[in-house]
Design a protein around this motif. Structure first.
Motif, mmCIF file in Angstrom:
data_model
loop_
_atom_site.group_PDB
_atom_site.id
_atom_site.type_symbol
_atom_site.label_atom_id
_atom_site.label_comp_id
_atom_site.label_asym_id
_atom_site.label_seq_id
_atom_site.Cartn_x
_atom_site.Cartn_y
_atom_site.Cartn_z
ATOM 1 N N GLU A 176 11.827 8.866 20.632
ATOM 2 C CA GLU A 176 13.145 9.060 21.206
ATOM 3 C C GLU A 176 13.173 10.219 22.196
ATOM 4 O OE1 GLU A 176 12.393 8.715 18.093
ATOM 5 O OE2 GLU A 176 13.269 6.760 17.603
ATOM 6 N N SER A 177 12.239 11.164 22.037
ATOM 7 C CA SER A 177 12.207 12.339 22.918
ATOM 8 C C SER A 177 11.408 12.096 24.189
ATOM 9 C CB SER A 177 11.615 13.529 22.156
ATOM 10 O OG SER A 177 10.277 13.252 21.749
ATOM 11 N N GLY A 178 10.820 10.904 24.316
ATOM 12 C CA GLY A 178 10.069 10.584 25.521
ATOM 13 C C GLY A 178 8.567 10.662 25.385
ATOM 14 N N GLY A 179 8.073 11.118 24.254
ATOM 15 C CA GLY A 179 6.633 11.182 24.035
ATOM 16 C C GLY A 179 6.146 10.011 23.209
ATOM 17 N N LEU A 180 5.162 10.268 22.349
ATOM 18 C CA LEU A 180 4.626 9.242 21.461
ATOM 19 C C LEU A 180 4.941 9.575 20.012
ATOM 20 C CD1 LEU A 180 1.038 8.726 22.960
ATOM 21 C CD2 LEU A 180 3.015 7.230 23.237
ATOM 22 N N LYS A 181 5.071 8.541 19.200
ATOM 23 C CA LYS A 181 5.217 8.735 17.767
ATOM 24 C C LYS A 181 4.356 7.721 17.039
ATOM 25 C CE LYS A 181 9.268 5.751 17.022
ATOM 26 N NZ LYS A 181 10.669 5.712 16.537
ATOM 27 N N VAL A 182 3.977 8.043 15.831
ATOM 28 C CA VAL A 182 3.170 7.145 15.009
ATOM 29 C C VAL A 182 4.054 6.031 14.468
ATOM 30 C CG1 VAL A 182 1.776 6.942 12.918
ATOM 31 C CG2 VAL A 182 1.543 8.962 14.379
ATOM 32 N N LEU A 183 3.649 4.790 14.726
ATOM 33 C CA LEU A 183 4.400 3.633 14.233
ATOM 34 C C LEU A 183 3.829 3.101 12.931
ATOM 35 C CD1 LEU A 183 5.086 1.509 17.447
ATOM 36 C CD2 LEU A 183 6.553 3.205 16.365
ATOM 37 N N GLN A 184 2.527 3.218 12.781
ATOM 38 C CA GLN A 184 1.886 2.659 11.588
ATOM 39 C C GLN A 184 0.626 3.443 11.277
ATOM 40 O OE1 GLN A 184 -0.253 -1.294 11.565
ATOM 41 N NE2 GLN A 184 1.510 -1.877 10.351
ATOM 42 N N THR A 185 0.511 3.863 10.048
ATOM 43 C CA THR A 185 -0.704 4.552 9.627
ATOM 44 C C THR A 185 -1.756 3.522 9.246
ATOM 45 O OG1 THR A 185 0.006 4.671 7.312
ATOM 46 C CG2 THR A 185 0.677 6.471 8.772
ATOM 47 N N THR A 186 -2.911 3.981 8.864
ATOM 48 C CA THR A 186 -4.032 3.081 8.573
ATOM 49 C C THR A 186 -4.044 2.587 7.130
ATOM 50 O OG1 THR A 186 -5.460 4.985 8.046
ATOM 51 C CG2 THR A 186 -5.418 4.208 10.338
ATOM 52 N N GLU A 187 -3.087 3.015 6.308
ATOM 53 C CA GLU A 187 -3.129 2.687 4.881
ATOM 54 C C GLU A 187 -3.091 1.184 4.621
ATOM 55 O OE1 GLU A 187 -0.018 4.786 2.962
ATOM 56 O OE2 GLU A 187 -0.841 6.774 3.396
ATOM 57 N N ASN A 188 -2.371 0.435 5.452
ATOM 58 C CA ASN A 188 -2.232 -1.013 5.231
ATOM 59 C C ASN A 188 -3.561 -1.745 5.345
ATOM 60 O OD1 ASN A 188 0.512 -0.679 4.917
ATOM 61 N ND2 ASN A 188 1.009 -1.236 7.022
ATOM 62 N N PHE A 189 -4.531 -1.141 6.015
ATOM 63 C CA PHE A 189 -5.806 -1.817 6.245
ATOM 64 C C PHE A 189 -6.896 -1.372 5.280
ATOM 65 C CE2 PHE A 189 -3.536 -1.741 10.316
ATOM 66 C CZ PHE A 189 -3.465 -3.098 10.563
ATOM 67 N N LEU A 190 -6.533 -0.588 4.266
ATOM 68 C CA LEU A 190 -7.521 -0.092 3.309
ATOM 69 C C LEU A 190 -7.549 -0.908 2.034
ATOM 70 C CD1 LEU A 190 -7.016 3.761 3.762
ATOM 71 C CD2 LEU A 190 -8.833 2.309 4.700
ATOM 72 N N ARG A 191 -6.829 -2.015 2.013
ATOM 73 C CA ARG A 191 -6.860 -2.909 0.858
ATOM 74 C C ARG A 191 -6.924 -4.350 1.345
ATOM 75 N NH1 ARG A 191 -1.838 -0.536 1.096
ATOM 76 N NH2 ARG A 191 -0.071 -1.918 1.574
ATOM 77 N N LYS A 192 -7.595 -5.163 0.563
ATOM 78 C CA LYS A 192 -7.784 -6.560 0.927
ATOM 79 C C LYS A 192 -6.467 -7.310 0.819
ATOM 80 C CE LYS A 192 -10.785 -10.507 -0.104
ATOM 81 N NZ LYS A 192 -11.899 -10.999 -0.953
ATOM 82 N N PRO A 193 -6.076 -8.075 1.843
ATOM 83 C CA PRO A 193 -4.807 -8.812 1.785
ATOM 84 C C PRO A 193 -4.898 -9.971 0.800
ATOM 85 C CG PRO A 193 -6.015 -9.430 3.755
ATOM 86 C CD PRO A 193 -6.787 -8.293 3.129
ATOM 87 N N SER A 194 -3.760 -10.353 0.258
ATOM 88 C CA SER A 194 -3.737 -11.468 -0.686
ATOM 89 C C SER A 194 -3.998 -12.795 0.001
ATOM 90 C CB SER A 194 -2.397 -11.509 -1.422
ATOM 91 O OG SER A 194 -1.327 -11.619 -0.481
ATOM 92 N N ALA A 195 -3.607 -12.903 1.280
ATOM 93 C CA ALA A 195 -3.795 -14.141 2.036
ATOM 94 C C ALA A 195 -4.236 -13.806 3.455
ATOM 95 C CB ALA A 195 -2.507 -14.953 2.056
ATOM 96 N N PRO A 196 -5.537 -13.880 3.742
ATOM 97 C CA PRO A 196 -6.022 -13.622 5.111
ATOM 98 C C PRO A 196 -5.354 -14.560 6.102
ATOM 99 C CG PRO A 196 -7.850 -13.706 3.554
ATOM 100 C CD PRO A 196 -6.628 -14.178 2.814
ATOM 101 N N SER A 197 -4.875 -14.013 7.192
ATOM 102 C CA SER A 197 -4.097 -14.772 8.164
ATOM 103 C C SER A 197 -4.950 -15.280 9.314
ATOM 104 C CB SER A 197 -2.969 -13.887 8.711
ATOM 105 O OG SER A 197 -2.384 -14.464 9.846
ATOM 106 N N GLY A 198 -4.727 -16.529 9.689
ATOM 107 C CA GLY A 198 -5.419 -17.061 10.859
ATOM 108 C C GLY A 198 -4.877 -16.501 12.155
ATOM 109 N N GLY A 199 -3.641 -15.997 12.121
ATOM 110 C CA GLY A 199 -3.001 -15.511 13.329
ATOM 111 C C GLY A 199 -3.161 -14.034 13.599
ATOM 112 N N GLY A 200 -3.716 -13.273 12.670
ATOM 113 C CA GLY A 200 -3.874 -11.840 12.905
ATOM 114 C C GLY A 200 -4.254 -11.102 11.641
ATOM 115 N N GLY A 201 -4.586 -9.820 11.798
ATOM 116 C CA GLY A 201 -4.874 -8.992 10.633
ATOM 117 C C GLY A 201 -6.300 -8.523 10.510
ATOM 118 N N LEU A 202 -7.193 -8.988 11.385
ATOM 119 C CA LEU A 202 -8.572 -8.536 11.305
ATOM 120 C C LEU A 202 -8.708 -7.085 11.771
ATOM 121 C CD1 LEU A 202 -10.629 -11.577 12.643
ATOM 122 C CD2 LEU A 202 -10.697 -10.638 10.335
#
Length: 205
Positions: free
Chosen positions: A56-82
């Motif tokens: 909001e101030s005109g710079g950059l902000k973190v939208l997503q940390t890396t935690e979501n990618f440190l565990r195996k997903p329940s359903a690997p997606s053909g459309g994304g997620g690698l």
């Protein structure tokens, strides 16, 4: 779109294997893509890139940390997620540019790849956001290079991701390029056009 998720499920049905197992056995391992999977093990956590966006101030902000990618997903997606690396993605892209082969390993027949990179839209139909491009199997195809937003050859094929990631192959120039910005929203800044123009302007032979 969800069409790619459906294709991932069809791969499971036809192969009789989970989607992530099929990708690992048939693509990642043969190409030596050791950093590509639907999650990253703890020892690789420090290599994961952070996703940024405008603040909001005109710079950059973190939208997503890396935690979501440190565990195996329940359903690997053909459309994304690698999760992958530039080196691995280069091997994948070079395999397609080589018409289906890499370092002595052939994954696809030459004609199959050429068919993938052919425009399959009906006559006169174009991508809604780019009147110069048609669509092949899995990527856009430049049909009218003179009307395109950036430099390129007819038959240039590629696709982009939500975080301003993008790659393209140019069979005419025997050229590939990969860009991984990790910035959202996707294609909200014109840097990919500048990137492509800089790549083509560097060709002097």
């Amino acid at each position: 779109s969800t069409a790619i998720d459906v294709l991932g499920y069809l791969v499971e049905v036809v192969s009789g294997k989970p989607f992530d197992v099929f990708l690992r056995e048939r693509i990642f391992e043969p190409l030596g893509m050791t950093d590509t999977d639907f999650w990253a093990p703890p020892e690789k956590a420090h290599r994961l890139a952070t996703l940024y966006g405008p603040s909001e101030s005109g710079g950059l902000k973190v939208l997503q940390t890396t935690e979501n990618f440190l565990r195996k997903p329940s359903a690997p997606s053909g459309g994304g997620g690698l999760v992958s690396s530039m080196a691995d993605y280069y091997r994948f892209a070079q395999t397609l540019l080589n018409r289906g082969a890499w370092n002595g390993v052939r994954l696809l027949g030459r004609r199959t790849v050429e068919w993938m990179m052919t425009n399959h839209l009906p006559e006169g139909m174009r991508l809604p956001d780019d009147p110069a491009c048609g669509f092949g199997y899995g990527g856009s195809v430049i049909v009218d290079a003179a009307r395109h937003f950036h430099m390129g050859s007819p038959g240039n094929w590629g696709w982009g991701g939500a975080a301003n990631t993008w790659f393209f192959l140019d069979p005419v120039e025997d050229l590939l390029a990969v860009m991984m910005l990790q910035y959202m929203p996707g294609f909200s800044i014109p840097f990919h056009h500048t990137f492509a123009n800089l790549v083509y302007q560097a060709l002097v032979d």
